[in-house]
Scaffold this motif. Structure first.
Motif, PDB file in Angstrom:
ATOM      1  N   TYR A  45      99.254   2.104  64.049  1.00  0.00           N
ATOM      2  CA  TYR A  45     100.279   1.470  63.203  1.00  0.00           C
ATOM      3  C   TYR A  45      99.846   1.607  61.758  1.00  0.00           C
ATOM      4  CZ  TYR A  45      97.139  -2.646  63.260  1.00  0.00           C
ATOM      5  OH  TYR A  45      96.046  -3.486  63.146  1.00  0.00           O
ATOM      6  N   TRP A  46     100.837   1.495  60.866  1.00  0.00           N
ATOM      7  CA  TRP A  46     100.575   1.563  59.433  1.00  0.00           C
ATOM      8  C   TRP A  46     100.465   0.123  58.945  1.00  0.00           C
ATOM      9  CZ3 TRP A  46      99.281   6.060  57.381  1.00  0.00           C
ATOM     10  CH2 TRP A  46      99.118   6.113  55.988  1.00  0.00           C
ATOM     11  N   MET A  48     100.258  -3.580  57.322  1.00  0.00           N
ATOM     12  CA  MET A  48     100.956  -4.297  56.253  1.00  0.00           C
ATOM     13  C   MET A  48     100.480  -5.748  56.267  1.00  0.00           C
ATOM     14  SD  MET A  48     104.729  -4.533  57.916  1.00  0.00           S
ATOM     15  CE  MET A  48     105.066  -5.488  59.361  1.00  0.00           C
ATOM     16  N   ARG A  49     100.679  -6.422  55.159  1.00  0.00           N
ATOM     17  CA  ARG A  49     100.428  -7.869  55.068  1.00  0.00           C
ATOM     18  C   ARG A  49      99.053  -8.288  55.595  1.00  0.00           C
ATOM     19  NH1 ARG A  49     105.659 -10.214  58.023  1.00  0.00           N
ATOM     20  NH2 ARG A  49     107.264  -9.025  56.991  1.00  0.00           N
ATOM     21  N   GLU A  51      97.109  -6.921  57.793  1.00  0.00           N
ATOM     22  CA  GLU A  51      96.726  -6.537  59.154  1.00  0.00           C
ATOM     23  C   GLU A  51      95.440  -5.712  59.121  1.00  0.00           C
ATOM     24  OE1 GLU A  51     101.116  -6.087  61.291  1.00  0.00           O
ATOM     25  OE2 GLU A  51     100.238  -4.376  60.258  1.00  0.00           O
ATOM     26  N   VAL A  70     111.011   0.983  64.352  1.00  0.00           N
ATOM     27  CA  VAL A  70     111.971  -0.026  64.834  1.00  0.00           C
ATOM     28  C   VAL A  70     113.341   0.634  64.943  1.00  0.00           C
ATOM     29  CG1 VAL A  70     113.131  -2.216  64.318  1.00  0.00           C
ATOM     30  CG2 VAL A  70     110.701  -1.935  63.776  1.00  0.00           C
ATOM     31  N   PHE A  91     111.785  -4.355  57.896  1.00  0.00           N
ATOM     32  CA  PHE A  91     110.717  -5.359  57.856  1.00  0.00           C
ATOM     33  C   PHE A  91     109.510  -4.916  57.040  1.00  0.00           C
ATOM     34  CE2 PHE A  91     112.536  -5.992  62.253  1.00  0.00           C
ATOM     35  CZ  PHE A  91     113.275  -7.111  61.938  1.00  0.00           C
ATOM     36  N   THR A  93     107.950  -2.012  56.956  1.00  0.00           N
ATOM     37  CA  THR A  93     107.046  -1.037  57.573  1.00  0.00           C
ATOM     38  C   THR A  93     107.264   0.351  56.956  1.00  0.00           C
ATOM     39  OG1 THR A  93     108.667  -0.555  59.281  1.00  0.00           O
ATOM     40  CG2 THR A  93     107.020  -2.228  59.796  1.00  0.00           C
ATOM     41  N   PRO A 111      99.062  -4.317  66.690  1.00  0.00           N
ATOM     42  CA  PRO A 111      98.715  -5.247  65.612  1.00  0.00           C
ATOM     43  C   PRO A 111      98.887  -6.682  66.079  1.00  0.00           C
ATOM     44  CG  PRO A 111     100.900  -4.299  65.227  1.00  0.00           C
ATOM     45  CD  PRO A 111     100.355  -3.639  66.466  1.00  0.00           C
ATOM     46  N   TYR A 124     104.810 -10.999  65.172  1.00  0.00           N
ATOM     47  CA  TYR A 124     105.665 -11.679  64.196  1.00  0.00           C
ATOM     48  C   TYR A 124     106.822 -12.394  64.873  1.00  0.00           C
ATOM     49  CZ  TYR A 124     103.122  -8.937  60.744  1.00  0.00           C
ATOM     50  OH  TYR A 124     102.136  -8.385  59.979  1.00  0.00           O
ATOM     51  N   PHE A 128     108.924  -7.172  69.849  1.00  0.00           N
ATOM     52  CA  PHE A 128     108.989  -5.697  69.892  1.00  0.00           C
ATOM     53  C   PHE A 128     107.907  -5.104  70.802  1.00  0.00           C
ATOM     54  CE2 PHE A 128     111.229  -6.348  65.813  1.00  0.00           C
ATOM     55  CZ  PHE A 128     112.364  -5.607  66.081  1.00  0.00           C
ATOM     56  N   TYR A 129     106.674  -5.556  70.629  1.00  0.00           N
ATOM     57  CA  TYR A 129     105.609  -4.983  71.465  1.00  0.00           C
ATOM     58  C   TYR A 129     105.730  -5.426  72.913  1.00  0.00           C
ATOM     59  CZ  TYR A 129     103.182  -2.237  67.995  1.00  0.00           C
ATOM     60  OH  TYR A 129     102.879  -1.268  67.081  1.00  0.00           O
TER      61      TYR A 129
HETATM   62  N1  LIG Z   1     102.065  -2.498  60.760  1.00  0.00           N
HETATM   63  C1  LIG Z   1     102.977  -2.846  61.655  1.00  0.00           C
HETATM   64  N2  LIG Z   1     103.947  -2.004  61.964  1.00  0.00           N
HETATM   65  C2  LIG Z   1     104.887  -2.374  62.873  1.00  0.00           C
HETATM   66  C3  LIG Z   1     104.852  -3.635  63.494  1.00  0.00           C
HETATM   67  C4  LIG Z   1     103.809  -4.515  63.147  1.00  0.00           C
HETATM   68  O1  LIG Z   1     103.689  -5.643  63.646  1.00  0.00           O
HETATM   69  N3  LIG Z   1     102.896  -4.081  62.235  1.00  0.00           N
HETATM   70  N4  LIG Z   1     105.841  -3.979  64.402  1.00  0.00           N
HETATM   71  C5  LIG Z   1     105.732  -4.930  65.396  1.00  0.00           C
HETATM   72  O2  LIG Z   1     106.675  -5.339  65.987  1.00  0.00           O
HETATM   73  C6  LIG Z   1     107.100  -3.274  64.270  1.00  0.00           C
HETATM   74  C7  LIG Z   1     107.836  -3.882  63.109  1.00  0.00           C
HETATM   75  N5  LIG Z   1     108.221  -5.165  63.483  1.00  0.00           N
HETATM   76  C8  LIG Z   1     108.310  -6.254  62.685  1.00  0.00           C
HETATM   77  C9  LIG Z   1     109.056  -7.308  63.143  1.00  0.00           C
HETATM   78  C10 LIG Z   1     109.259  -8.398  62.359  1.00  0.00           C
HETATM   79  C11 LIG Z   1     108.686  -8.471  61.108  1.00  0.00           C
HETATM   80  C12 LIG Z   1     108.945  -9.621  60.228  1.00  0.00           C
HETATM   81  O3  LIG Z   1     108.632  -9.576  59.071  1.00  0.00           O
HETATM   82  N6  LIG Z   1     109.547 -10.674  60.699  1.00  0.00           N
HETATM   83  C13 LIG Z   1     109.930 -11.738  59.801  1.00  0.00           C
HETATM   84  C14 LIG Z   1     111.143 -12.386  60.339  1.00  0.00           C
HETATM   85  C15 LIG Z   1     112.224 -11.350  60.398  1.00  0.00           C
HETATM   86  C16 LIG Z   1     113.577 -11.902  60.566  1.00  0.00           C
HETATM   87  O4  LIG Z   1     113.879 -12.410  61.661  1.00  0.00           O
HETATM   88  O5  LIG Z   1     114.348 -11.811  59.620  1.00  0.00           O
HETATM   89  C17 LIG Z   1     108.777 -12.636  59.500  1.00  0.00           C
HETATM   90  O6  LIG Z   1     107.704 -12.498  60.125  1.00  0.00           O
HETATM   91  O7  LIG Z   1     108.888 -13.432  58.580  1.00  0.00           O
HETATM   92  C18 LIG Z   1     107.922  -7.414  60.655  1.00  0.00           C
HETATM   93  C19 LIG Z   1     107.723  -6.310  61.452  1.00  0.00           C
HETATM   94  C20 LIG Z   1     106.848  -1.815  64.106  1.00  0.00           C
HETATM   95  N7  LIG Z   1     105.880  -1.524  63.108  1.00  0.00           N
END
Ligand SMILES: Nc1nc2c(c(=O)[nH]1)N(C=O)[C@@H](CNc1ccc(C(=O)N[C@@H](CCC(=O)O)C(=O)O)cc1)CN2
Ligand SMILES: Nc1ncnc2c1ncn2[C@@H]1O[C@H](COP(=O)(O)OP(=O)(O)OP(=O)(O)O)[C@@H](O)[C@H]1O
Length: 194
Positions: A45-46, A48-49, A51, A70, A91, A93, A111, A124, A128-129
């Motif tokens: 994975y790339w 973020m935040r 990780e 996604v 999100f 990514t 992650p 999060y 997804f996973y």
């Molecule tokens: N580096 C990385 N890439 C990844 C993931 C990850 O966890 N880490 N993913 C793993 O699945 C997928 C991206 N999924 C994500 C899902 C939600 C949020 C997120 O920011 N959720 C918000 C709420 C979003 C909403 O409902 O509006 C939050 O946490 O505040 C970020 C990434 C695919 N790529």
């Protein structure tokens, strides 16, 4: 559903993650954990935040490497070959562009927001996973390796029916082989517990 407890545990684990850890040790342990999987298709994975960063170990992997994409809410992730180019996704990514070949990972670096010693994980909250591992495991053998700083350990994450367990957890303090009975044991004195 994200219960209040799960949300509180996630918040505590993410705060612990923000403090970081020993990145060189983390990479060493991840490279060691991936060594038996040489030649297999690896999903990284790339980061973020804050990780934990799997990229040095992804670069050391001898075999195809892909990144998650996604597709949409409530859909499993797709995986595309990791080449030179990345583009912004949902999100916050970054992921390979749509002309990168789709790959089916055999080994995934997952992650984590938080984890426990039973192999339960918190992400999060999108599921997804969980959806992705459920689909991949229905099709064949996959190895899910969670990556986190040791400080992200939680004594016990409440289990849900759809949770997909981790096969291995790599932290900056070493490799953990999940053991169902250990997460609720008395030994975990300093673990996150709001
Ligand atoms: N580096 C990385 N890439 C990844 C993931 C990850 O966890 N880490 N993913 C793993 O699945 C997928 C991206 N999924 C994500 C899902 C939600 C949020 C997120 O920011 N959720 C918000 C709420 C979003 C909403 O409902 O509006 C939050 O946490 O505040 C970020 C990434 C695919 N790529
Ligand atoms: N295979 C599935 N089918 C249907 N719903 C699912 C499936 N897997 C997970 N879910 C749902 O997704 C939601 C989020 O799950 P959870 O809180 O475990 O997310 P997470 O593991 O933190 O997130 P992620 O997997 O994106 O890192 C839950 O409501 C769960 O019921």
């Amino acid at each position: 559903m994200d219960t209040g407890l799960k949300a509180a545990l996630r918040q505590a684990a993410l705060a612990a993650r923000a403090a970081g850890g020993d990145d060189a040790a983390l990479t060493c342990h991840l490279i060691a954990a991936l060594a038996p999987h040489r030649g297999r298709v690896l999903a990284g994975y790339w980061p973020m935040r804050g990780e934990a960063d799997p990229r040095p170990a992804m670069a050391a992997h001898q075999g195809p490497v892909c990144l998650p994409v996604v597709i949409g809410p409530a859909q499993p992730l797709a995986f595309r070959a990791h080449g030179d180019r990345l583009e912004p996704g949902r999100f916050g990514t970054l992921h390979p562009p749509a002309d990168s070949p789709l790959l089916r990972p055999e080994v995934l670096i997952v992650p984590l927001a938080g984890f426990d010693r039973s192999g339960h994980r918190l992400g999060y909250g999108g599921g997804f996973y969980d959806r992705t591992l459920a689909r991949l495991r229905a099709e064949g053998a996959v190895v899910a390796i969670g990556l986190a700083y040791a400080a992200q350990e939680i004594r016990a994450i409440p289990a849900e029916a759809t949770d997909q367990p981790l096969d291995l957890i790599v932290t900056d303090r070493g490799v953990i082989l999940p053991q169902p009975e250990k997460s609720r044991g008395a030994s975990a004195g300093t673990k996150l517990q709001p």
